[in-house]
Design a protein around this motif. Structure first.
Motif, PDB file in Angstrom:
ATOM      1  N   UNK A 174       0.758  10.317   3.541  1.00  0.00           N
ATOM      2  CA  UNK A 174       0.518  11.454   2.644  1.00  0.00           C
ATOM      3  C   UNK A 174       1.686  11.664   1.686  1.00  0.00           C
ATOM      4  N   UNK A 175       2.905  11.474   2.229  1.00  0.00           N
ATOM      5  CA  UNK A 175       4.110  11.732   1.444  1.00  0.00           C
ATOM      6  C   UNK A 175       4.333  10.664   0.375  1.00  0.00           C
ATOM      7  N   UNK A 176       4.215   9.379   0.758  1.00  0.00           N
ATOM      8  CA  UNK A 176       4.575   8.306  -0.174  1.00  0.00           C
ATOM      9  C   UNK A 176       3.375   7.455  -0.586  1.00  0.00           C
ATOM     10  N   UNK A 177       2.215   7.697   0.035  1.00  0.00           N
ATOM     11  CA  UNK A 177       1.029   6.892  -0.269  1.00  0.00           C
ATOM     12  C   UNK A 177       0.909   5.707   0.683  1.00  0.00           C
ATOM     13  N   UNK A 178      -0.327   5.292   0.953  1.00  0.00           N
ATOM     14  CA  UNK A 178      -0.550   4.198   1.909  1.00  0.00           C
ATOM     15  C   UNK A 178       0.105   2.882   1.493  1.00  0.00           C
ATOM     16  N   UNK A 179       0.089   2.578   0.214  1.00  0.00           N
ATOM     17  CA  UNK A 179       0.659   1.297  -0.233  1.00  0.00           C
ATOM     18  C   UNK A 179       2.149   1.214   0.054  1.00  0.00           C
ATOM     19  N   UNK A 180       2.849   2.345  -0.057  1.00  0.00           N
ATOM     20  CA  UNK A 180       4.296   2.356   0.197  1.00  0.00           C
ATOM     21  C   UNK A 180       4.600   2.127   1.676  1.00  0.00           C
ATOM     22  N   UNK A 181       3.653   2.449   2.536  1.00  0.00           N
ATOM     23  CA  UNK A 181       3.870   2.303   3.970  1.00  0.00           C
ATOM     24  C   UNK A 181       3.548   0.899   4.473  1.00  0.00           C
ATOM     25  N   UNK A 182       2.798   0.155   3.675  1.00  0.00           N
ATOM     26  CA  UNK A 182       2.440  -1.202   4.113  1.00  0.00           C
ATOM     27  C   UNK A 182       3.695  -2.057   4.214  1.00  0.00           C
ATOM     28  N   UNK A 183       3.733  -2.873   5.222  1.00  0.00           N
ATOM     29  CA  UNK A 183       4.876  -3.748   5.449  1.00  0.00           C
ATOM     30  C   UNK A 183       5.883  -3.138   6.407  1.00  0.00           C
ATOM     31  N   UNK A 184       5.874  -1.820   6.537  1.00  0.00           N
ATOM     32  CA  UNK A 184       6.820  -1.163   7.454  1.00  0.00           C
ATOM     33  C   UNK A 184       6.418  -1.427   8.902  1.00  0.00           C
ATOM     34  N   UNK A 185       5.116  -1.385   9.164  1.00  0.00           N
ATOM     35  CA  UNK A 185       4.625  -1.493  10.540  1.00  0.00           C
ATOM     36  C   UNK A 185       4.060  -2.874  10.862  1.00  0.00           C
ATOM     37  N   UNK A 186       4.347  -3.844  10.038  1.00  0.00           N
ATOM     38  CA  UNK A 186       3.882  -5.225  10.224  1.00  0.00           C
ATOM     39  C   UNK A 186       2.388  -5.312   9.918  1.00  0.00           C
ATOM     40  N   UNK A 187       1.809  -6.532   9.942  1.00  0.00           N
ATOM     41  CA  UNK A 187       0.389  -6.686   9.591  1.00  0.00           C
ATOM     42  C   UNK A 187      -0.543  -5.822  10.435  1.00  0.00           C
ATOM     43  N   UNK A 188      -0.238  -5.660  11.712  1.00  0.00           N
ATOM     44  CA  UNK A 188      -1.105  -4.833  12.559  1.00  0.00           C
ATOM     45  C   UNK A 188      -1.091  -3.390  12.081  1.00  0.00           C
ATOM     46  N   UNK A 189       0.075  -2.874  11.706  1.00  0.00           N
ATOM     47  CA  UNK A 189       0.171  -1.515  11.183  1.00  0.00           C
ATOM     48  C   UNK A 189      -0.548  -1.385   9.855  1.00  0.00           C
ATOM     49  N   UNK A 190      -0.459  -2.433   9.022  1.00  0.00           N
ATOM     50  CA  UNK A 190      -1.165  -2.417   7.740  1.00  0.00           C
ATOM     51  C   UNK A 190      -2.664  -2.263   7.936  1.00  0.00           C
ATOM     52  N   UNK A 191      -3.219  -2.964   8.916  1.00  0.00           N
ATOM     53  CA  UNK A 191      -4.665  -2.859   9.179  1.00  0.00           C
ATOM     54  C   UNK A 191      -5.034  -1.464   9.655  1.00  0.00           C
ATOM     55  N   UNK A 192      -4.175  -0.863  10.456  1.00  0.00           N
ATOM     56  CA  UNK A 192      -4.449   0.499  10.930  1.00  0.00           C
ATOM     57  C   UNK A 192      -4.377   1.472   9.764  1.00  0.00           C
ATOM     58  N   UNK A 193      -3.413   1.302   8.858  1.00  0.00           N
ATOM     59  CA  UNK A 193      -3.314   2.157   7.666  1.00  0.00           C
ATOM     60  C   UNK A 193      -4.586   2.008   6.831  1.00  0.00           C
ATOM     61  N   UNK A 194      -5.098   0.791   6.702  1.00  0.00           N
ATOM     62  CA  UNK A 194      -6.319   0.570   5.935  1.00  0.00           C
ATOM     63  C   UNK A 194      -7.519   1.272   6.555  1.00  0.00           C
TER      64      UNK A 194
END
Length: 195
Positions: A174-194
């Motif tokens: 919410x604070x920085x947007x989903x795209x900014x969070x991608x890569x922080x939590x690795x590919x598995x985290x990216x899929x959960x963000x999606x």
């Protein structure tokens, strides 16, 4: 006189044996009686099943196993193994044949093969106390992974609960947007963000 009596006894014995042999029918061959057992009747695909021949009677010269999935096998072996690759219900039969005839046995219970359910594996970093995460929480996490199309995840910290981690991920998105969070939590985290 003794020789004549002895010769008559021998002659009568031979005649009696010949007469007995003509009266008794020849011993006819008997057809086999097909029978078998199975190692299992249900399971996930691919399902390997062993069939054990328990046929009785005279030995069969030819045996045909019909596995119910449009395949079969000619074999006189006592054990035959078959792998069912697709989900379904399969009726199995054994046909045993010799010069006296044929016998067929159909197994009374179909082999039931189900689709393999998707699963997910959760591992812990070395030195982590896995008892900090309840079995219920692990099952919820596995279902989340399956729903996200993932097969595994590694827990690297038990300082935060999964709920707290999800709240932090959501707040950061919410604070920085989903795209900014991608890569922080690795590919598995990216899929959960999606998701």
């Amino acid at each position: 006189m003794k020789v004549k009596t002895k010769n008559r006894l021998i002659t009568l014995s031979i005649l009696f044996m010949l007469l007995y042999a003509m009266v008794l029918p020849a011993q006819a061959a008997q057809k086999p009686v097909a029978d078998f057992s199975v190692s299992k009747t249900f399971g996930d695909a691919p399902l390997e099943v062993t069939f054990t021949d328990k046929s009785t009677g005279e030995e069969a010269l030819w045996k045909w196993w019909g596995f119910g999935d449009e395949t079969g096998s000619e074999s006189t072996a006592k054990k035959v193994t078959h792998t069912y690759k697709k989900a379904g219900k399969y009726t199995v039969f054994l046909k045993a044949t010799n010069e006296a005839g044929t016998s067929t046995k159909t197994y009374p219970v179909p082999i039931t093969v189900t689709e393999q359910k998707p699963s997910a594996i959760i591992t812990f970093s070395s030195g982590m106390d896995s008892s900090a995460v309840s079995p219920y929480t692990l099952n919820v996490m596995k279902q989340i992974l399956i729903d996200a199309g993932l097969t595994s995840a590694k827990i690297t910290s038990t300082i935060r609960t999964p709920q707290k981690q999800a709240e932090i991920m959501y707040a950061n998105c919410e604070r920085t947007g989903p795209e900014a969070q991608k890569g922080i939590y690795a590919p598995a985290g990216d899929k959960i963000i999606d998701v």
